[in-house]
Design a protein around this motif. Structure first.
Motif, PDB file in Angstrom:
ATOM      1  N   ASP A 123      39.218  41.933  36.734  1.00 48.61           N
ATOM      2  CA  ASP A 123      38.549  42.456  35.548  1.00 48.61           C
ATOM      3  C   ASP A 123      37.233  43.065  35.998  1.00 48.61           C
ATOM      4  N   VAL A 124      36.998  44.361  35.712  1.00 49.64           N
ATOM      5  CA  VAL A 124      35.788  45.022  36.194  1.00 49.64           C
ATOM      6  C   VAL A 124      34.525  44.464  35.548  1.00 49.64           C
ATOM      7  N   THR A 125      34.668  43.726  34.456  1.00 50.75           N
ATOM      8  CA  THR A 125      33.481  43.105  33.856  1.00 50.75           C
ATOM      9  C   THR A 125      33.151  41.770  34.507  1.00 50.75           C
ATOM     10  N   SER A 126      33.977  41.327  35.460  1.00 43.36           N
ATOM     11  CA  SER A 126      33.767  40.050  36.138  1.00 43.36           C
ATOM     12  C   SER A 126      33.368  40.283  37.588  1.00 43.36           C
ATOM     13  N   THR A 127      32.133  39.985  37.923  1.00 45.91           N
ATOM     14  CA  THR A 127      31.697  40.124  39.311  1.00 45.91           C
ATOM     15  C   THR A 127      32.428  39.134  40.212  1.00 45.91           C
ATOM     16  N   THR A 128      32.828  38.000  39.655  1.00 38.83           N
ATOM     17  CA  THR A 128      33.588  37.016  40.433  1.00 38.83           C
ATOM     18  C   THR A 128      34.953  37.570  40.815  1.00 38.83           C
ATOM     19  N   ASP A 129      35.650  38.181  39.857  1.00 43.01           N
ATOM     20  CA  ASP A 129      36.945  38.802  40.149  1.00 43.01           C
ATOM     21  C   ASP A 129      36.812  39.851  41.246  1.00 43.01           C
ATOM     22  N   LEU A 130      35.837  40.735  41.097  1.00 45.18           N
ATOM     23  CA  LEU A 130      35.681  41.827  42.053  1.00 45.18           C
ATOM     24  C   LEU A 130      35.323  41.313  43.439  1.00 45.18           C
ATOM     25  N   ALA A 131      34.541  40.242  43.495  1.00 44.62           N
ATOM     26  CA  ALA A 131      34.135  39.689  44.790  1.00 44.62           C
ATOM     27  C   ALA A 131      35.319  39.144  45.584  1.00 44.62           C
ATOM     28  N   GLY A 132      36.396  38.799  44.879  1.00 41.68           N
ATOM     29  CA  GLY A 132      37.539  38.218  45.563  1.00 41.68           C
ATOM     30  C   GLY A 132      38.651  39.188  45.911  1.00 41.68           C
ATOM     31  N   VAL A 133      38.490  40.467  45.549  1.00 45.01           N
ATOM     32  CA  VAL A 133      39.587  41.428  45.713  1.00 45.01           C
ATOM     33  C   VAL A 133      39.927  41.663  47.177  1.00 45.01           C
ATOM     34  N   MET A 134      38.918  41.890  48.004  1.00 41.19           N
ATOM     35  CA  MET A 134      39.200  42.246  49.396  1.00 41.19           C
ATOM     36  C   MET A 134      39.871  41.100  50.150  1.00 41.19           C
TER      37      MET A 134
END
Length: 295
Positions: free
Chosen positions: A67-78
């Motif tokens: 979810d682009v509104t979740s910095t936690t989600d984005l931090a785990g993508v890579m």
């Protein structure tokens, strides 16, 4: 392939909002040119279908929920996608949501806030999350590129579109994010491009057109297929465009908007010998800013 359509073999791309529409088209085009694509979205079924379609067509893709509104989600993508810190070549910040239509005063504050949270802060979050990886990739000697999916609304207020003032404002903010990102990435070798399409025959637009003959007659003549927009988007990204506008219908109002800005700015008196009407180069010395060192 032409010079613009150079192979992306060995490169890794991340596309947010890639379950449907323009995001899916861009992800598909990147994969067609040889990139390994990380498909990201909150629509898990759609995201997995995009991934399956790419893999089924001979490309390479994997899906990661984010979810682009979740910095936690984005931090785990890579980590979820198995990408090294210096192994991410392309990031496509594609976000959409909020459902804000009508004039400013016809849009309730909660809808406006939600729209800005997704479409403005969402783009900001994506850039912030993956800037270190793009910078590391560039420093390693590999190409690194950022594409922000804006709209013709990023270039002004389209006169041929019904009022959607909060949406227009959110997409106009994409231009500001691109301008500042280009400044912030200037010394890193990371290129930054804004995509500015008009009507695109996404799944949602096709459904809208089918719902009304009047809408179909107004929209259909000016609409572009999603795969065409995806191809133009990647072409512009590979060229290192500042702005990639895809539809001729944008030309008239965007140029008029630029002329109106220049007409106002040109009434100001000239400052400095190089700041003349024939072409100040737009550069400056940040060190001369009076607040540098005081913040």
């Amino acid at each position: 392939m032409s010079a613009v359509e150079m192979s992306l073999d060995g490169q890794t791309a991340l596309v947010t909002g890639a379950a449907t529409g323009v995001g899916k088209a861009i992800a598909t085009e990147l994969a067609r040119r040889g990139a390994f694509v990380v498909v990201s979205d909150i629509d898990d079924d759609g995201g997995r279908k995009t991934t399956a379609d790419i893999n089924g067509s001979g490309g390479r893709a994997t899906y990661v929920h984010a979810d682009v509104t979740s910095t936690t989600d984005l931090a785990g993508v890579m980590e979820a996608a198995g990408i090294a810190q210096d192994g991410l070549n392309i990031v496509v910040a594609n976000v959409m949501g909020g459902g804000a239509y009508g004039s400013i005063w016809e849009t309730d504050p909660e809808t406006a806030r939600r729209t800005f949270d997704i479409m403005v802060f969402g783009v900001y979050n994506v850039i912030r999350a993956f800037a270190p990886a793009l910078t590391a990739t560039s420093r390693s000697g590999s190409p690194a590129r950022l594409l922000v999916v804006g709209s013709e609304h990023s270039l002004g207020v389209p006169p041929h579109v019904f009022p959607a003032s909060v949406y227009t404002t959110a997409k106009y903010a994409s231009l500001g994010l691109v301008d500042t990102a280009r400044r912030d990435f200037a010394a890193t070798g990371v290129s930054v491009t804004l995509l500015a399409p008009s009507w695109v025959r996404t799944e949602k637009l096709v459904e809208l057109i089918r719902s009304s003959r009047e809408l179909a007659e107004a929209i259909e003549p000016n609409a572009q297929n999603a795969d065409e927009v995806g191809r133009r988007a990647v072409d512009g990204l590979m060229r290192g465009d500042y702005i990639t506008a895809t539809n001729p219908v944008t030309r008239g109002f965007a140029l008029e908007h630029a002329r109106q800005i220049m007409a106002s700015v040109q009434t100001l008196h000239i400052v400095g010998a190089s700041d003349d009407a024939d072409g100040h180069d737009g550069t400056g010395d940040i060190a001369q800013c009076p607040v540098v060192g005081h913040m």
